[in-house]
Design a protein around this motif. Structure first.
Motif, PDB file in Angstrom:
ATOM      1  N   ASP A 178       1.499  -0.992   0.172  1.00 30.60           N
ATOM      2  CA  ASP A 178      -0.125  -0.069   0.063  1.00 30.60           C
ATOM      3  C   ASP A 178       0.748   1.424   0.162  1.00 30.60           C
ATOM      4  OD1 ASP A 178      -2.551   0.965   0.570  1.00 30.60           O
ATOM      5  OD2 ASP A 178      -2.299   2.199   1.913  1.00 30.60           O
ATOM      6  N   ARG A 179       1.637   1.289   0.753  1.00 25.18           N
ATOM      7  CA  ARG A 179       2.575   2.885   0.754  1.00 25.18           C
ATOM      8  C   ARG A 179       3.759   2.613  -0.722  1.00 25.18           C
ATOM      9  NH1 ARG A 179       8.358   2.358   4.301  1.00 25.18           N
ATOM     10  NH2 ARG A 179       9.014   1.111   2.008  1.00 25.18           N
ATOM     11  N   SER A 181       1.552   3.468  -3.292  1.00 24.96           N
ATOM     12  CA  SER A 181       1.154   3.914  -3.314  1.00 24.96           C
ATOM     13  C   SER A 181       0.456   5.427  -3.348  1.00 24.96           C
ATOM     14  CB  SER A 181       0.140   3.540  -4.435  1.00 24.96           C
ATOM     15  OG  SER A 181      -1.150   3.496  -2.793  1.00 24.96           O
ATOM     16  N   THR A 182       0.983   5.438  -1.747  1.00 25.16           N
ATOM     17  CA  THR A 182       0.486   6.745  -0.712  1.00 25.16           C
ATOM     18  C   THR A 182       1.459   6.841  -0.121  1.00 25.16           C
ATOM     19  OG1 THR A 182       0.077   5.162   1.407  1.00 25.16           O
ATOM     20  CG2 THR A 182      -1.043   5.068  -0.568  1.00 25.16           C
ATOM     21  N   GLY A 183       2.943   6.293  -0.221  1.00 24.80           N
ATOM     22  CA  GLY A 183       4.667   6.908   0.370  1.00 24.80           C
ATOM     23  C   GLY A 183       4.216   6.332   1.780  1.00 24.80           C
ATOM     24  N   VAL A 184       2.098   6.110   2.689  1.00 26.09           N
ATOM     25  CA  VAL A 184       2.619   6.446   4.222  1.00 26.09           C
ATOM     26  C   VAL A 184       2.415   4.647   4.294  1.00 26.09           C
ATOM     27  CG1 VAL A 184       1.359   7.862   5.961  1.00 26.09           C
ATOM     28  CG2 VAL A 184       1.399   8.678   3.822  1.00 26.09           C
ATOM     29  N   SER A 186       1.617   2.655   8.201  1.00 28.92           N
ATOM     30  CA  SER A 186       0.435   2.048   8.738  1.00 28.92           C
ATOM     31  C   SER A 186       0.682   1.305  10.012  1.00 28.92           C
ATOM     32  CB  SER A 186      -0.348   0.933   8.363  1.00 28.92           C
ATOM     33  OG  SER A 186      -0.688   1.346   6.192  1.00 28.92           O
ATOM     34  N   ARG A 370       7.639   5.967  -4.692  1.00 33.87           N
ATOM     35  CA  ARG A 370       6.802   6.156  -5.309  1.00 33.87           C
ATOM     36  C   ARG A 370       6.344   6.868  -6.725  1.00 33.87           C
ATOM     37  NH1 ARG A 370       5.096  10.246  -1.094  1.00 33.87           N
ATOM     38  NH2 ARG A 370       6.434  10.237   0.440  1.00 33.87           N
ATOM     39  N   ARG A 373       3.608   3.063 -10.103  1.00 33.82           N
ATOM     40  CA  ARG A 373       2.305   2.302  -9.537  1.00 33.82           C
ATOM     41  C   ARG A 373       1.849   1.655  -9.309  1.00 33.82           C
ATOM     42  NH1 ARG A 373      -2.214   2.508 -14.390  1.00 33.82           N
ATOM     43  NH2 ARG A 373      -4.139   3.317 -13.365  1.00 33.82           N
ATOM     44  N   PRO A 376      -2.252  -1.867  -4.718  1.00 33.28           N
ATOM     45  CA  PRO A 376      -2.725  -2.271  -3.272  1.00 33.28           C
ATOM     46  C   PRO A 376      -3.717  -3.223  -3.748  1.00 33.28           C
ATOM     47  CG  PRO A 376      -2.479  -0.039  -3.799  1.00 33.28           C
ATOM     48  CD  PRO A 376      -2.694  -0.318  -4.799  1.00 33.28           C
ATOM     49  N   ASN A 688      -4.350   0.788  11.071  1.00 31.30           N
ATOM     50  CA  ASN A 688      -4.972   1.851  11.332  1.00 31.30           C
ATOM     51  C   ASN A 688      -5.949   2.458  12.600  1.00 31.30           C
ATOM     52  OD1 ASN A 688      -2.267   2.583   9.846  1.00 31.30           O
ATOM     53  ND2 ASN A 688      -3.601   3.101   8.442  1.00 31.30           N
TER      54      ASN A 688
END
Length: 740
Positions: A178-179, A181-184, A186, A370, A373, A376, A688
């Motif tokens: 998931d990171r 695509s989001t760069g963040v 969990s 990042r 593409r 997730p 989260n």
């Protein structure tokens, strides 16, 4: 190159769950830095738990060491800890504080009980969790005749810790996907108590109308444990949708005449309920005519689920365990290998942990990909061809992470545990033996990212959709295989179920030690453990495919997971401390065991350093007579107030009425169009602050045929396909067992 190459993990864990989750990541190429307490001594099991890690001793209460740990966390991709809720927060290492300076960090907690659970501060010893979840009973039909079923049994395997480790590793890799695509990063929480609900599985599923129903003994079609001519035992389990396994066995054993007497026809047992007992009596006499190894060889040749029951040491010595990598040699000894096999990103060869590594490089915070593409799991499509429990559970877990899972079963066949293991999926009944059925399958595969299957080795190939066939047409797809013994080694074509996996790897011998081998109970640790392990393998494949665009073949098996569950006991020197095997085992010592109170049983979990405090709290030395003087609830309250680990033994029906279970989503209620309200274990992982979504109710198998066909533009052909016996969309089989 291994799947997690370039990923840095900071391991603050202790005992089993935390270090084991980190070790699963290290096996797959992550750089794991283990933070030890200064002066801590290794135990034998650490040869397995800490292998392939770099190690650094830091006192987090010392400002200089704390600063070093903080600087390391700023360079990490993942932090793993399994302290009680709030312990690291008080030391300045909370998830929020670490992620404030490193937003890309994936922070995973594995406490005994969740922060939101009223028991959050109770130490999560394995026995405490077993008592709290009812994982301390002998399996139905496996106890000696004189056994008192109210007496608990200490679990011979650390199942709560093992399940939590697998589920945490899976959640971490999912968060890394998931990171991209989001760069963040969990925040993940997988408490041991919650993780055990994955182990409970179908045993905790029932209709509101009927209520909880206790499990039946494993005796269908003559299934059971049989003594042989040499005094050893075999496990025979000829279950399935038909009587084919029993028929094949009787033919191979030169007992075809029994079929003429009705033993090979399922309706015979309905017409004559006493026939099942007659079959078992005959099989008892038959197995006494040959040695156990002869029967295993006969069963493997005949293609039936039949194997010799081994000790763990005997399993470790088999050619199959070694060739398949289920045990590996390290420093001159054999120990558990990796529980998964990946074709394009092989696990790394295990190596001893570095005793003290001060050469660790401090670099800038991680910079997620990042530019790539991301894909997730909420954008992932899975085609699920698996049957029974293990494979379908993997697909159900992927659905909990957001994947669109299409479940394919054969028409006109019962679908075991469909309501539980196929929750959250779209279901279609498709005949893959027909050319039109195979054509539809290929269309679904072309749109998929993952395919899961659990046919015996060679079967998928015979249908034309083995890995090499699929990879040639869809090189980016992750192909997941699940089997009994593994897809490599001389037993790769062998058939088997949960009990065969337990039998060959030593679990049955350990469970029944001191008497007849017995199936470990009360739940299915290999079926559901293999499902969880297959989900981990799949997510590792997805992570690699997201990075590179390349698919691969990933696999695991019941035997792999049976070995994994015993891994901390297979290390030379570890057995002496861990031997609490047998149906009469109550615990490790007087400080870690079940005690009978005046009204029931409870588990006491105390460290040696707490002995004096314990004796002050209870007014004496712990013993049966003392604890029999007061009710269990009073003892538990006294012990918990004193900072000890303790929990009353909870039976399964009570467990699902627990306030935390009910309010947190561990108890899931859905409306089935077959039987109304159904109760079952819900998702166990929290990301989260939110528990994973359970997905839609699994209605009758095949209920989604029209929607599945619509996804490939073939909805208008449903009537033709049903007339041609390719698809079944009417008169559907049950998704819940009769009588539920």
């Amino acid at each position: 190159m291994a799947a997690l190459n370039g990923i840095r993990v900071l391991d603050f864990g202790h005992f089993i769950a935390g270090p084991l989750a980190a070790q699963l990541l290290a096996d797959n190429g992550a750089e794991v830095i283990r933070i030890d307490r200064p002066g801590a001594r290794d135990e034998p099991r650490d040869a397995y738990l800490q292998r392939s890690k770099r190690r650094l001793a830091l006192d987090l209460k010392d400002p200089r060491d704390a600063r070093t740990a903080r600087e390391l966390s700023d360079t990490a991709d993942v932090v793993i800890e399994n302290f009680r809720s709030g312990v690291l927060d008080r030391l300045g290492f909370s998830a929020d504080s670490l992620r404030e300076s490193n937003p890309a960090l994936v922070y995973a907690s594995i406490p005994g009980f969740a922060a939101a659970d009223r028991r959050a501060q109770i130490p999560g010893w394995e026995g405490v969790i077993a008592a709290a979840t009812g994982n301390c009973r002998v399996r139905a039909g496996e106890a000696p005749a004189e056994w008192d079923m109210t007496v608990p049994t200490y679990p011979s395997l650390p199942l709560a810790s093992n399940f939590a480790a697998i589920l945490t590793a899976t959640a971490i890799v999912g968060a890394l996907v998931d990171r991209m695509s989001t760069g963040v990063g969990s925040r993940i929480e997988v408490p041991l108590f919650d993780a055990t609900f994955e182990l409970i599985g179908g045993a905790g599923a029932y209709s509101a109308r009927r209520g909880y129903r206790a499990e039946d003994p494993l005796i269908a079609n003559g299934s059971g444990t049989y003594e042989c001519a040499d005094g050893h035992y075999v496990q025979f389990n000829p279950i399935g949708a038909t009587m084919r396994f029993l028929t094949w066995f009787l033919d191979a054993a030169d007992r075809s005449s029994w079929i003429a007497e009705g033993f090979g026809v399922s309706s015979s047992y309905v017409d004559d309920p006493g026939l099942a007992a007659v079959l078992r009596a005959r099989l008892t006499d038959l197995f006494l005519t040959r040695a156990a190894q002869e029967w295993e060889d006969l069963g493997r040749t005949a293609g039936v689920p039949l194997c010799r029951i081994r000790t763990a040491d005997e399993w470790r010595e088999t050619e199959h365990a070694r060739v398949s990598g289920q045990v590996v040699e390290m420093d001159g000894t054999w120990q558990a290998g990796s529980p998964i096999h990946l074709s394009a990103t092989p696990t790394v060869a295990p190596r001893a942990a570095v005793a003290e590594d001060r050469a660790i490089q401090f670099s800038s915070p991680p910079n997620p990909d990042r530019g790539i593409r991301g894909k997730p799991l909420r954008e992932t499509r899975v085609v699920d061809l698996t049957q029974i429990l293990a494979g379908p559970s993997a697909g159900r877990m992927l659905a909990e992470y957001g994947a669109d899972v299409i479940k394919i079963n054969a028409p006109q066949r019962p679908v075991e545990a469909h309501g539980v293991v196929n929750r959250g999926k779209s279901s279609i009944l498709l005949d893959l033996q027909r050319s039109d059925g195979q054509a539809l399958l290929w269309e679904l595969i072309q749109q998929a990212d993952v395919l899961t299957q659990n046919f015996p080795e060679g079967t998928a190939e015979s249908y034309g959709f083995g890995y090499r066939h699929v990879h040639a047409r869809h090189p980016g797809l992750v192909y997941v295989s699940v089997s009994c013994f593994g897809y490599h080694g001389p037993w790769s074509r062998g058939r088997g179920y949960e009990v065969q996996g337990q039998a060959v790897t030593g679990i049955m011998e350990r469970t029944g030690r001191g008497g007849r081998p017995a199936v470990l109970g009360p739940y299915n640790p290999l079926d559901y453990g293999t499902g969880a392990m297959a989900a981990l393998a799949a997510v590792l494949g997805i992570f690699h495919a997201t990075r590179t665009g390349d698919g691969q073949h990933v696999s695991t098996s019941l035997a792999h997971v049976g070995t994994f569950h015993q891994a901390t006991m297979l290390v030379p020197g570890a057995d002496a401390a861990a031997e609490v095997a047998g149906r009469g085992a109550l615990g490790l010592s007087e400080l870690q065991r079940f005690y009978r109170a005046s009204d029931g049983w409870f588990f006491l979990g105390v460290s040696e350093s707490q002995r004096d405090a314990l004796e002050r709290a209870i007014g004496g030395v712990p013993n049966d007579a003392l604890f029999a003087s007061r009710p269990a609830a009073e003892w538990v309250d006294t012990l918990v107030e004193a900072g000890m680990g303790a929990h009353a033994v909870v039976r399964l029906p009570e467990l699902f009425d627990d306030p935390y279970v009910f309010s947190s989503g561990l108890r899931l209620e859905q409306e089935s169009n077959e039987i109304g309200t159904v109760t079952m274990p819900g998702p166990v992982v929290t990301v989260n602050g939110e528990r994973l979504a359970p997905g839609s109710v699994a209605n009758a198998p095949g209920s989604d045929a029209r929607a599945v066909l619509a996804s490939i533009g073939r909805e208008d052909e449903l009537a033709r396909l049903e007339t041609a016996w390719v698809v079944q969309s009417e008169a559907l089989p049950r998704g819940w067992p009769a009588g539920t």
